[in-house]
Motif scaffolding. Structure first.
Motif, short mmCIF file in Angstrom:
data_model
loop_
_atom_site.label_atom_id
_atom_site.label_comp_id
_atom_site.label_asym_id
_atom_site.label_seq_id
_atom_site.Cartn_x
_atom_site.Cartn_y
_atom_site.Cartn_z
N UNK A 109 -0.78 -13.23 -2.24
CA UNK A 109 -2.24 -13.30 -2.34
C UNK A 109 -2.89 -12.31 -1.39
N UNK A 110 -2.23 -11.18 -1.20
CA UNK A 110 -2.59 -10.24 -0.15
C UNK A 110 -3.68 -9.24 -0.50
N UNK A 111 -4.16 -9.23 -1.74
CA UNK A 111 -5.13 -8.22 -2.16
C UNK A 111 -6.56 -8.56 -1.76
N UNK A 112 -6.81 -9.79 -1.34
CA UNK A 112 -8.17 -10.18 -0.95
C UNK A 112 -8.12 -11.44 -0.09
N UNK A 113 -9.27 -11.79 0.45
CA UNK A 113 -9.43 -13.05 1.17
C UNK A 113 -8.50 -13.24 2.35
N UNK A 114 -7.98 -14.46 2.47
CA UNK A 114 -7.13 -14.82 3.60
C UNK A 114 -5.85 -13.99 3.62
N UNK A 130 3.87 -0.10 7.93
CA UNK A 130 4.42 0.33 6.64
C UNK A 130 4.01 -0.71 5.61
N UNK A 131 3.51 -0.26 4.47
CA UNK A 131 3.07 -1.18 3.42
C UNK A 131 3.81 -0.91 2.13
N UNK A 132 4.21 -1.99 1.46
CA UNK A 132 4.82 -1.92 0.14
C UNK A 132 4.02 -2.85 -0.76
N UNK A 133 3.59 -2.36 -1.89
CA UNK A 133 2.80 -3.17 -2.82
C UNK A 133 3.72 -3.73 -3.90
N UNK A 134 3.57 -5.01 -4.18
CA UNK A 134 4.34 -5.63 -5.25
C UNK A 134 3.40 -6.50 -6.06
N UNK A 135 3.21 -6.15 -7.33
CA UNK A 135 2.33 -6.91 -8.21
C UNK A 135 3.16 -7.79 -9.15
N UNK A 164 6.10 -2.71 12.00
CA UNK A 164 5.92 -3.82 11.08
C UNK A 164 5.77 -3.30 9.66
N UNK A 165 6.59 -3.83 8.75
CA UNK A 165 6.46 -3.52 7.33
C UNK A 165 5.90 -4.77 6.65
N UNK A 166 4.88 -4.59 5.84
CA UNK A 166 4.26 -5.71 5.14
C UNK A 166 4.40 -5.48 3.64
N UNK A 167 4.95 -6.47 2.95
CA UNK A 167 4.97 -6.45 1.49
C UNK A 167 3.68 -7.10 1.03
N UNK A 180 -7.25 -3.83 -4.93
CA UNK A 180 -7.32 -4.55 -3.66
C UNK A 180 -6.05 -4.39 -2.85
N UNK A 181 -4.89 -4.45 -3.51
CA UNK A 181 -3.62 -4.28 -2.82
C UNK A 181 -3.51 -2.89 -2.22
N UNK A 182 -3.96 -1.88 -2.94
CA UNK A 182 -3.93 -0.50 -2.42
C UNK A 182 -4.84 -0.35 -1.21
N UNK A 183 -5.98 -1.00 -1.26
CA UNK A 183 -6.92 -0.94 -0.14
C UNK A 183 -6.30 -1.59 1.11
N UNK A 184 -5.67 -2.75 0.93
CA UNK A 184 -5.02 -3.44 2.05
C UNK A 184 -3.85 -2.60 2.58
N UNK A 185 -3.06 -2.02 1.67
CA UNK A 185 -1.94 -1.17 2.09
C UNK A 185 -2.42 0.02 2.92
N UNK A 186 -3.52 0.61 2.53
CA UNK A 186 -4.08 1.74 3.29
C UNK A 186 -4.50 1.30 4.69
N UNK A 187 -5.05 0.10 4.80
CA UNK A 187 -5.45 -0.41 6.12
C UNK A 187 -4.23 -0.67 7.00
N UNK A 188 -3.15 -1.18 6.41
CA UNK A 188 -1.91 -1.40 7.15
C UNK A 188 -1.39 -0.07 7.68
N UNK A 189 -1.37 0.93 6.81
CA UNK A 189 -0.86 2.25 7.22
C UNK A 189 -1.75 2.91 8.25
N UNK A 190 -3.06 2.65 8.19
CA UNK A 190 -3.98 3.19 9.20
C UNK A 190 -3.69 2.60 10.58
#
Length: 75
Positions: free
Chosen positions: A11-16, A55-60, A29-32, A41-51
């Motif tokens: 549920x990482x693309x928005x909210x909590x 390390x961010x990995x998106x899994x839909x 730290x790598x976050x899936x 939303x997932x891409x936006x969160x991944x970009x914030x992690x990388x900023x």
């Protein structure tokens, strides 16, 4: 980069879930970033992690699909 931890957030693309990703992000730290279908939303969160030098990995995919949980663990 030396990865010390890999964290899975569903549920990482928005909210909590997104807030949790932001809070956990950092060097070593790598976050899936797992979401059912919100790729934008997932891409936006991944970009914030990388900023934050993480390390961010998106899994839909929907966790109801029996293939998705094992794919997340494999990731």
């Amino acid at each position: 980069m030396d990865i010390r931890r890999v964290i899975l957030v569903t549920g990482a693309a928005s909210g909590i879930g997104a807030a949790t990703c932001r809070r956990l992000a950092g060097p070593g730290i790598a976050v899936i970033v797992s979401a059912r279908s919100n790729a934008e939303g997932a891409a936006r969160v991944a970009a914030e992690i990388e900023a934050r030098e993480g390390v961010a990995m998106i899994h839909l995919g929907d966790l109801v699909d029996p293939v998705i949980p094992s794919a997340l663990v494999d990731a």
